[in-house]
Scaffold this motif. Structure first.
Motif, short mmCIF file in Angstrom:
data_model
loop_
_atom_site.label_atom_id
_atom_site.label_comp_id
_atom_site.label_asym_id
_atom_site.label_seq_id
_atom_site.Cartn_x
_atom_site.Cartn_y
_atom_site.Cartn_z
N LEU B 101 8.96 45.43 -6.02
CA LEU B 101 7.83 45.79 -5.16
C LEU B 101 6.79 44.67 -5.18
O LEU B 101 6.28 44.27 -4.14
CB LEU B 101 7.22 47.12 -5.62
CG LEU B 101 6.18 47.71 -4.69
CD1 LEU B 101 6.79 48.08 -3.35
CD2 LEU B 101 5.51 48.91 -5.32
N GLU B 102 6.49 44.17 -6.38
CA GLU B 102 5.49 43.09 -6.50
C GLU B 102 5.98 41.82 -5.80
O GLU B 102 5.19 41.09 -5.21
CB GLU B 102 5.18 42.79 -7.97
CG GLU B 102 4.22 43.79 -8.61
CD GLU B 102 2.87 43.83 -7.87
OE1 GLU B 102 2.45 42.80 -7.34
OE2 GLU B 102 2.27 44.93 -7.84
N ASN B 103 7.26 41.57 -5.86
CA ASN B 103 7.84 40.44 -5.16
C ASN B 103 7.56 40.55 -3.67
O ASN B 103 7.10 39.61 -3.04
CB ASN B 103 9.35 40.39 -5.38
CG ASN B 103 9.76 39.38 -6.42
OD1 ASN B 103 9.79 38.18 -6.15
ND2 ASN B 103 10.04 39.85 -7.63
N VAL B 104 7.83 41.74 -3.13
CA VAL B 104 7.69 41.93 -1.68
C VAL B 104 6.21 41.89 -1.30
O VAL B 104 5.84 41.38 -0.23
CB VAL B 104 8.35 43.24 -1.24
CG1 VAL B 104 8.16 43.45 0.26
CG2 VAL B 104 9.84 43.22 -1.58
N ALA B 105 5.34 42.39 -2.19
CA ALA B 105 3.91 42.44 -1.85
C ALA B 105 3.22 41.09 -2.04
O ALA B 105 2.08 40.91 -1.62
CB ALA B 105 3.22 43.50 -2.71
N PHE B 106 3.93 40.12 -2.67
CA PHE B 106 3.28 38.86 -3.06
C PHE B 106 2.55 38.16 -1.91
O PHE B 106 1.37 37.81 -2.01
CB PHE B 106 4.32 37.93 -3.69
CG PHE B 106 3.74 36.68 -4.29
CD1 PHE B 106 3.33 36.67 -5.61
CD2 PHE B 106 3.59 35.52 -3.54
CE1 PHE B 106 2.79 35.53 -6.18
CE2 PHE B 106 3.04 34.37 -4.10
CZ PHE B 106 2.64 34.39 -5.41
N GLY B 107 3.28 37.97 -0.80
CA GLY B 107 2.70 37.24 0.32
C GLY B 107 1.50 37.97 0.91
O GLY B 107 0.49 37.36 1.27
N LEU B 108 1.61 39.32 0.97
CA LEU B 108 0.52 40.12 1.53
C LEU B 108 -0.72 40.00 0.65
O LEU B 108 -1.84 39.86 1.13
CB LEU B 108 0.95 41.59 1.62
CG LEU B 108 2.17 41.87 2.49
CD1 LEU B 108 2.62 43.30 2.33
CD2 LEU B 108 1.83 41.58 3.96
N ARG B 109 -0.51 40.04 -0.66
CA ARG B 109 -1.63 39.90 -1.59
C ARG B 109 -2.31 38.55 -1.44
O ARG B 109 -3.53 38.45 -1.46
CB ARG B 109 -1.14 40.04 -3.03
CG ARG B 109 -0.84 41.46 -3.46
CD ARG B 109 -0.71 41.48 -4.98
NE ARG B 109 -0.06 42.67 -5.50
CZ ARG B 109 -0.69 43.83 -5.65
NH1 ARG B 109 -1.95 43.95 -5.31
NH2 ARG B 109 -0.03 44.88 -6.13
N GLN B 110 -1.49 37.50 -1.29
CA GLN B 110 -2.07 36.17 -1.17
C GLN B 110 -2.95 36.08 0.07
O GLN B 110 -3.96 35.40 0.07
CB GLN B 110 -0.97 35.09 -1.06
CG GLN B 110 -0.15 34.91 -2.32
CD GLN B 110 -1.02 34.70 -3.53
OE1 GLN B 110 -1.90 33.87 -3.54
NE2 GLN B 110 -0.77 35.48 -4.58
N ARG B 111 -2.54 36.78 1.14
CA ARG B 111 -3.32 36.70 2.37
C ARG B 111 -4.38 37.78 2.43
O ARG B 111 -5.05 37.94 3.45
CB ARG B 111 -2.38 36.81 3.58
CG ARG B 111 -1.51 35.56 3.72
CD ARG B 111 -0.96 35.46 5.11
NE ARG B 111 -0.06 36.57 5.40
CZ ARG B 111 0.38 36.87 6.62
NH1 ARG B 111 0.00 36.14 7.64
NH2 ARG B 111 1.20 37.87 6.80
N LYS B 112 -4.50 38.57 1.34
CA LYS B 112 -5.51 39.64 1.24
C LYS B 112 -5.38 40.63 2.40
O LYS B 112 -6.37 40.99 3.04
CB LYS B 112 -6.91 39.05 1.21
CG LYS B 112 -7.06 37.98 0.14
CD LYS B 112 -8.43 37.98 -0.45
CE LYS B 112 -8.55 37.18 -1.73
NZ LYS B 112 -7.63 36.04 -1.85
#
Lengths: 303, 374, 266
Positions: B101-112
């Motif tokens: 899940l954290e892998n998939v969310a990584f890009g979204l988190r980076q772009r806030k």
């Protein structure tokens, strides 16, 4: 891990990117540090080794010069120490190799089906590192002290004369050196043997080689990188060691090695040029040996 | 930074790209346009420059010369993390220290972006892996990791999705299954996919357009059917499927066909299916388009005939039988015969004639190695 | 060579070698309970006193504390500098690569006594007063190469595609380093730091040349050796040993549990 230092065939998956700023930023601090605290001290050492007593100065004051006679002086004055250093180092290294090889073979090859056991045994191999070098050397001294039951029983069975002791003899010094540096030999041997593909050995016996021949023709040559890095990692610190040979530990004035004379000249009688000349000599001989050894064994990528 | 949450694909344009590495040129001069929403495959053997092209688009390499435009915006100098592009890596490159899940969310988190975990869960749902969200990548099978990598890239709704041999590490059966799934996802999300592969079957099966790359150049580009039906170079003819190639001097030309003379046989090819109309040229045909006969067929203007030759080898592959026929002075010709249970009983050593329709011939722009003009 | 050799003789040999390796440790441990006076040569009876009142003996705890301090500071600097070099060596191609490798190899191939004497000459030439500060400078120097070797192995096993994936997923170079590279290198970096601390903590020779009047635990033992080392030194040595072994075993068991759990789930 660091014990593979001399056989670091780490795969470089470097991308041919623009080097520039990033590399400099990464390398510069560490390399500058080595330049300031490793390279320039070596130069300082060479300079001091060529200096002469200050004619106008007092005790332990020296001025820069190019006095190569300092080297001739230390070689003639400390020839026995020099011979002892390399002689003891050679014997102790060979002993450490003989003692370590079967052990490393057992851990790296025979114990493969039990990885946890392998790890535990490796911990036992490096266990001596976890206790002070000086304390473990002192422990041997006390176990073999003149009053100890070991020595008195040896005297009783006639192995030693009644006025013969163990501490202070070359035997004891070599014993201590061997003991203290065995892990430096075992670990690289283990690293090599652990990677050894057992199928080669099977192929060897399949092709009619006796177990002894398989060992000589297959196992040992394949473990050569470990043997080389192990012998270097053992030989170098032993040649420069002065704890084991010190009179306060396992040795006596009759067993003093180069390290002992360097320490005495430098820290006790402040004869800096002699101490420095001996150091430069020691380093020079070791570098020559390392280069020669590495070249001869055909593994030049070690450096 | 590409803050807006794009849901549509964008055009990709490469203009005059050249990429040099110390010691060799990976890409010579590349012009390429991938229209928005298309499934585009870059096909070629290893070392042909296809992965370099992909890395240039991703921003992981900078071109020596040329421009890269995504949706009309020049991104040549833009850093990878500022490009509206995501990649599915060959080795998947899932972060081993994070959960799925954290892998998939990584890009979204980076772009806030709001609710990264919720969006990541949706993306995992799409690839049917939501039940594995809390696992670590090492605990997943190759196929599952592949789908996580896809979800991790798609969840960012990039203008352009880059796939670097994404199925390369899977076994054949799983690979064919994933091909179908990947194509279905592309149609569903409507993004531009740029897919790099060396597997011609994979490229032809999935892509709207295939570009065949060789030695840093695009040899030929087009719809899979068109490429297969009319390869223009020896490389494409041999890399996409199998081809029989015959080389000879042009002996006659008519209003709509060119004929060459090969060891006394007249081989014709329609003018609009030939790249060159004079001199020494290579004419090819596909093994499955040819048939063979035990008696010499009567000459017809719409059929090419060669022979007689001798059957050297018969290989049974299940779907078809593959015959290798040696024609004197002409070389070896391969013919596939559908295994319909009614092929003539042919044995090794038998003499046969080979025929195929003139309309199935194609004339190439270059000559096979060893036939270069003096 | 009989085939039974591998079956029976080798395990027996291994057990005997381990006993040989452990004897001095055992001896040191036992004599930490000796109800001794100033020296610790003869067994005079069992006591917990030395463990309970370790710091009563003048200088022991101070030297120990100093060693810990020196070890920590040296480790921090050596690890930071060495990690940067390791990353550069594995990840980038540059012109003076082989010279850099040689420069890193040389300190490991130089006997400690030479390193110690050289650095002492340098400090002497520059007129630097020897003390804790010069010890730290020396320790950073000889730990550095070992850190590089240790971390290099870890960097080499790190798939560059992971960092590329980070860049692709909108992380800037700084974020890529702290969120991906650093956590993945951490096992290697901690191993290097532990090694570095152990090297610094146990170093005597280089320290002795550059210490001036400042004490470290090994120097304390060395100076005391002439008169007889008190049992309190055995207490410190044994305590450090036990702590280190516990850390190592805990890491190993933890790793094994993790490995089994992974194997089970997958």
């Amino acid at each position: 891990m660091a014990f593979a230092a001399f056989s670091s065939n780490v795969k470089v998956n470097a991308k041919p990117t623009k080097t520039g700023k990033v590399v400099i930023a990464l390398l510069a601090p560490g390399l500058a540090y080595l330049g300031a605290f490793f390279l320039t001290p070596l130069i300082a050492l060479i300079m001091v080794s060529l200096s002469v007593p200050d004619p106008a100065g007092g005790y332990a004051e020296y001025v820069p010069a190019l006095e190569f006679a300092n080297y001739a002086y230390v070689v003639s004055e400390y020839f026995p120490h020099i011979m002892r250093s390399f002689g003891y180092a050679l014997i102790a290294t060979v002993l450490a190799l003989i003692i370590s090889y079967p052990l490393a073979y057992f851990i790296g090859v025979k114990a493969r089906p039990w990885p946890l056991l392998q790890k535990l045994m490796l911990t036992l191999v490096i266990a001596p590192f976890f206790i002070s070098f000086l304390l473990r050397t002192l422990a041997w001294k006390q176990m073999f002290s003149n009053e100890s039951w070991i020595v008195s029983s040896l005297q009783q069975i006639g192995f030693l004369a009644s006025d013969q002791y163990v501490v202070g003899t070359p035997f004891m010094v070599i014993f201590g050196l061997t003991y203290n540096f065995i892990p430096f030999m075992t670990l690289p041997l283990y690293t090599s043997l652990e990677r050894l593909d057992i199928r080669y050995l099977e192929a060897g016996s399949d092709l009619y080689a006796s177990p002894a021949k398989v060992f000589r023709k297959v196992t040992f040559p394949l473990s050569l990188p470990g043997v080389i890095s192990g012998t270097l990692l053992t030989f170098i610190p032993i040649a420069g060691d002065y704890i084991n040979a010190s009179g306060d530990f396992l040795g006596s004035p009759e067993t003093a090695m180069m390290g002992n004379t360097i320490e005495a000249n430098y820290l006790n009688i402040n004869d800096y040029p002699s101490a420095s000349a001996l150091s430069v000599l020691l380093m020079g001989v070791i570098l020559l040996l390392v280069t020669f050894y590495v070249k001869r064994s055909g593994t030049e990528d070690l450096l | 930074m590409a803050k807006e949450f794009v849901a549509r694909g964008a055009d990709l344009e490469l203009k005059g790209i050249r990429k040099e590495f110390p010691g060799f040129v990976a890409i010579e001069n590349l012009d390429l346009t991938v229209p928005a929403g298309e499934f585009f495959a870059l096909l070629g053997p290893s070392g042909c420059g296809k992965t370099t092209t992909l890395r240039l688009v991703a921003g992981l390499e900078t071109p020596t010369k040329g421009k890269i435009l995504i949706g009309k915006t020049d991104v040549t100098e833009t850093k990878p993390h500022e490009r509206p592009v995501n990649t599915v890596f060959q080795s998947y490159a899932l972060f081993p220290h994070m959960t799925i899940l954290e892998n998939v969310a990584f890009g979204l988190r980076q772009r806030k972006i709001d609710d990264p975990l919720g969006k990541a869960k949706q993306a995992l749902n799409m690839v049917q892996l939501s039940h594995l969200a809390e696992r670590k990548p090492q605990q997943l099978s190759g196929g599952q990791q592949q789908r996580v990598a896809l979800a991790r890239a798609l969840v960012n709704r990039p203008s352009l999705l880059l796939l670097d041999e994404p199925l390369g590490a899977l076994d054949l059966k799983l690979r064919r299954e994933m091909q179908i799934e990947l194509k279905a996802i592309q149609i569903e999300v409507g993004l531009t996919f740029l897919h790099v592969t060396h597997d011609q079957e994979e490229a032809m099966d999935m892509a709207d357009t295939v570009a065949v790359m060789n030695q840093g150049r695009i040899e030929q580009m087009g719809a899979p059917e068109a490429l297969y039906d009319r390869p223009k170079t020896v490389f494409v003819a041999k890399f996409l499927g199998q081809s029989n190639l015959l080389v000879g001097e042009v002996s006659s030309t008519s209003a709509n066909s060119v004929s060459i003379d090969v060891a006394g046989n007249k081989i014709s090819v329609p003018k609009d299916r030939a790249e060159k109309h004079s001199g020494k040229i290579a004419v090819g045909f596909r093994p499955e388009k040819a048939t063979f006969h035990t008696k010499k067929p009567t000459a017809k203007s719409d059929t090419n005939v060669i022979g007689p030759g001798e059957i050297l080898d018969i290989r049974f592959t299940g779907v078809s039988n593959q015959y290798l026929i040696e024609v004197p002075n002409l070389g070896n010709i391969t013919v596939f015969a559908q295994n319909m249970g009614q092929s003539p009983v042919i044995e090794l050593g038998e003499k046969v004639w080979i025929s195929w329709s003139v309309d199935h011939s194609f004339g190439l722009a270059d000559l096979p190695a060893g036939n270069e003009e003096e | 060579m009989k085939f039974t050799l591998g079956k029976f003789a080798l395990p027996l040999y291994a057990v005997l070698t381990f006993i040989y390796l452990l004897i001095p440790i055992f001896y040191t441990f036992v004599f930490s309970f000796n109800d001794s006076l100033k020296t610790n040569l003869i067994w005079r009876g069992f006591t917990f006193d030395k463990w309970l009142n370790v710091c009563q003996r003048e200088g022991v705890c101070q030297a120990f504390g100093n060693s810990i301090f020196i070890g920590l500071i040296s480790t921090i600097f050596a690890t930071a500098l060495g990690t940067a070099i390791a990353i550069a060596l594995v990840r980038y191609r540059f012109r003076f690569r082989s010279s850099v490798n040689l420069l890193l190899f040389l300190p490991m191939a130089t006997p400690e006594v030479v390193l110690g004497a050289g650095l002492a000459s340098q400090f002497f030439n520059l007129g630097v007063q020897k003390g804790t500060f010069t010890i730290i400078l020396a320790h950073i120097m000889f730990c550095l190469s070992f850190v590089v070797v240790t971390v290099k192995a870890r960097v080499a096993s790190l798939d560059p595609a992971l960092e590329e994936a980070g860049r692709d997923l909108y992380a800037n170079p700084r974020q890529v380093f702290w969120k991906i590279t650093f956590p993945l290198l951490l096992p290697g970096i901690s191993a290097a730091a532990l090694l570095s601390f152990a090297l610094s903590f146990d170093d005597f020779i280089i320290t002795n040349f550059n210490a001036g009047a400042d004490m470290t635990f090994p120097r304390y033992v060395y100076t005391a050796a002439a008169r007889g080392v008190p049992a309190e030194a055995n207490v410190i040595g044994s305590a450090v040993f036990i702590l280190a072994i516990v850390i190592v075993l805990a890491t190993q068991i933890n790793g094994e549990i993790k490995r089994r759990r992974l194997a089970k789930k997958a």
